[in-house]
Design an enzyme around this catalytic site. Structure first.
Site, short mmCIF file in Angstrom:
data_model
loop_
_atom_site.label_atom_id
_atom_site.label_comp_id
_atom_site.label_asym_id
_atom_site.label_seq_id
_atom_site.Cartn_x
_atom_site.Cartn_y
_atom_site.Cartn_z
N GLU A 196 18.80 43.42 -86.17
CA GLU A 196 17.95 42.34 -86.01
C GLU A 196 16.95 42.05 -85.18
O GLU A 196 17.35 42.24 -83.76
CB GLU A 196 18.54 40.94 -86.53
CG GLU A 196 19.72 40.76 -87.39
CD GLU A 196 20.33 39.46 -87.53
OE1 GLU A 196 21.09 39.11 -88.32
OE2 GLU A 196 19.86 38.67 -86.51
N SER A 197 15.66 41.86 -85.26
CA SER A 197 14.65 41.48 -84.04
C SER A 197 14.13 42.78 -83.21
O SER A 197 14.73 43.58 -82.79
CB SER A 197 15.19 40.52 -83.15
OG SER A 197 15.86 39.47 -83.57
N GLU A 215 25.58 36.68 -87.92
CA GLU A 215 24.76 37.33 -86.65
C GLU A 215 25.53 37.32 -85.51
O GLU A 215 26.10 36.11 -85.02
CB GLU A 215 23.78 36.28 -86.59
CG GLU A 215 22.77 36.76 -85.45
CD GLU A 215 21.21 36.11 -85.25
OE1 GLU A 215 20.66 36.21 -86.31
OE2 GLU A 215 21.10 35.62 -84.40
N LYS A 237 7.71 34.04 -91.09
CA LYS A 237 7.90 33.47 -89.79
C LYS A 237 6.68 32.95 -89.41
O LYS A 237 5.59 33.72 -88.65
CB LYS A 237 8.50 34.32 -88.72
CG LYS A 237 9.20 33.93 -87.26
CD LYS A 237 9.87 35.31 -86.63
CE LYS A 237 10.47 34.74 -85.23
NZ LYS A 237 10.94 35.85 -84.75
N GLU A 253 10.83 38.93 -92.93
CA GLU A 253 10.93 37.44 -92.52
C GLU A 253 9.58 36.83 -92.54
O GLU A 253 8.41 37.47 -92.07
CB GLU A 253 11.58 37.46 -91.35
CG GLU A 253 11.70 35.80 -90.88
CD GLU A 253 12.59 35.86 -89.84
OE1 GLU A 253 13.88 35.92 -90.16
OE2 GLU A 253 12.45 35.70 -88.51
N LYS A 304 17.11 31.34 -93.47
CA LYS A 304 17.24 31.46 -92.02
C LYS A 304 17.33 30.03 -91.09
O LYS A 304 16.14 29.56 -91.20
CB LYS A 304 15.92 32.32 -91.45
CG LYS A 304 16.25 32.82 -90.34
CD LYS A 304 17.03 34.48 -90.25
CE LYS A 304 17.51 34.55 -88.87
NZ LYS A 304 16.29 35.13 -88.23
N ASN A 324 21.97 40.78 -83.54
CA ASN A 324 20.52 40.60 -83.02
C ASN A 324 20.32 40.90 -81.70
O ASN A 324 21.07 41.09 -80.53
CB ASN A 324 20.63 38.90 -82.78
CG ASN A 324 18.94 38.23 -82.94
OD1 ASN A 324 18.27 39.08 -82.87
ND2 ASN A 324 18.88 36.96 -83.21
O1 LIG Z 1 12.74 34.52 -82.60
C1 LIG Z 1 12.60 34.00 -81.62
O2 LIG Z 1 11.98 33.36 -80.52
C2 LIG Z 1 14.07 33.00 -81.71
C3 LIG Z 1 14.32 31.98 -80.72
C4 LIG Z 1 15.76 31.39 -80.81
C5 LIG Z 1 16.38 31.55 -81.93
C6 LIG Z 1 16.08 32.38 -82.69
C7 LIG Z 1 14.91 33.07 -82.73
N1 LIG Z 1 14.78 34.12 -83.68
C8 LIG Z 1 15.33 33.97 -85.09
C9 LIG Z 1 15.28 35.47 -85.47
O3 LIG Z 1 16.52 35.98 -85.54
C10 LIG Z 1 14.20 36.35 -85.46
O4 LIG Z 1 13.29 35.54 -86.34
C11 LIG Z 1 14.55 37.63 -86.58
O5 LIG Z 1 15.70 38.60 -86.10
C12 LIG Z 1 13.26 38.43 -86.72
O6 LIG Z 1 13.01 38.79 -85.32
P1 LIG Z 1 11.68 39.60 -84.99
O7 LIG Z 1 11.16 40.64 -85.82
O8 LIG Z 1 11.55 40.10 -83.56
O9 LIG Z 1 10.45 38.50 -85.37
#
Ligand SMILES: O=C(O)c1ccccc1NCC(=O)[C@H](O)[C@H](O)COP(=O)(O)O
Length: 260
Positions: free
Chosen positions: A217-218, A166, A57, A55, A117, A187
């Site tokens: 995810e995340s 998601e 970001k 991603e 996204k 997520n």
């Molecule tokens: O990332 C956040 O803080 C967030 C807050 C509110 C809604 C969505 C959010 N993130 C979107 C995502 O789903 C992430 O960018 C994506 O899964 C990647 O996660 P990461 O690897 O932890 O950056």
């Protein structure tokens, strides 16, 4: 009011403004609107690639500014060259410092699937995703009811897009499975309080039907976690902050992939 409520409230205003500025009939004339989309499933299951959905970001509500300097074209090309199966680009401006222009810039340099996204609350944003070069849209169950999920997924499929749905818990999963969904993303981040817990993935993986691509995810920051998630049954891994926070996301993904 949670951040997610604020994002959705703002999104509805943005969509109303965008419809005034560029009516749907105009979007349908954009060159990318008529292109054939890459398949998320084929790319994620390609043994030559890693399953990583990397991603772009710049910022997030949970972390603030993550990376304000890297170029979208350079980073996403680096992700592709390192073996990512797909690329995700955040297009929300107010909370993530993204833009639709980032999506089309990514499209210009990629030959793998591209995810818009976004917090989708209207079919107009799905047409926008196609017009700006996306292959995949994200539908977030926490923001949508079952009728909306089905209607938006059906519309996306009518445009040839892939649909990633998601979820964060079993209730969201059970009310969201339709024929027009291609992939389920669990997520690990709770979008209401931002707490990240990989157990959400492990708890839900066996409840997701096997015909669907399973994405975690995340909060993924260790190559060992990818191997554990694969063992559990996941094929896709969405990673943003871990690469973007380094200031050299291309180098970061290359080093990460070497450890897989
Ligand atoms: O990332 C956040 O803080 C967030 C807050 C509110 C809604 C969505 C959010 N993130 C979107 C995502 O789903 C992430 O960018 C994506 O899964 C990647 O996660 P990461 O690897 O932890 O950056």
């Amino acid at each position: 009011m949670t951040i997610l409520d604020k994002i959705i409230e703002r999104k509805k205003v943005e969509v109303a403004e965008a419809k005034q500025q560029v009516p749907l009939e105009e979007l349908e004339k954009y060159p990318f609107f008529s292109r054939a989309c890459y398949s998320l499933k084929e790319s994620v299951l390609d043994p030559e690639r890693t399953g990583i959905i990397a991603e772009f970001k710049r910022a997030s509500p949970s972390r603030g500014l993550i990376n304000g300097t890297s170029s979208v074209a350079e980073v996403v090309k680096g992700y592709q060259d390192a073996g990512a199966s797909a690329v995700s680009v955040l297009t929300d401006s107010d909370f993530f410092k993204g833009a639709l222009a980032d999506l089309s810039a990514a499209r210009e340099v990629l030959t793998i699937p591209l995810l818009r996204k976004e917090f989708i609350v209207d079919t107009y944003q799905i047409a926008e995703a196609k017009a700006y070069g996306a292959d995949i849209i994200l539908l977030i169950a926490a923001c949508l009811d079952s009728n909306e999920i089905k209607a938006y997924a059906d519309y996306a499929k009518s445009l040839g897009l892939n649909v990633l749905l998601e979820v964060h818990n079993e209730e969201e999963l059970q009310r969201s499975i339709f024929d027009s969904i291609d992939a389920i993303g669990v997520n690990n981040r709770n979008l209401k309080d931002f707490v990240v817990d990989l157990n959400h993935s492990y708890d839900l993986v066996n409840t997701i039907p096997n015909r669907l691509i399973k994405v975690s995810e995340s909060g993924i920051s260790d190559p060992k976690t990818i191997n554990e998630l694969k063992q559990a049954g996941f094929q896709g891994f969405l990673i943003g902050e871990n690469f973007m926070k380094t200031g050299d996301p291309t180098k970061a993904i290359k080093e990460f992939v070497k450890e897989l």
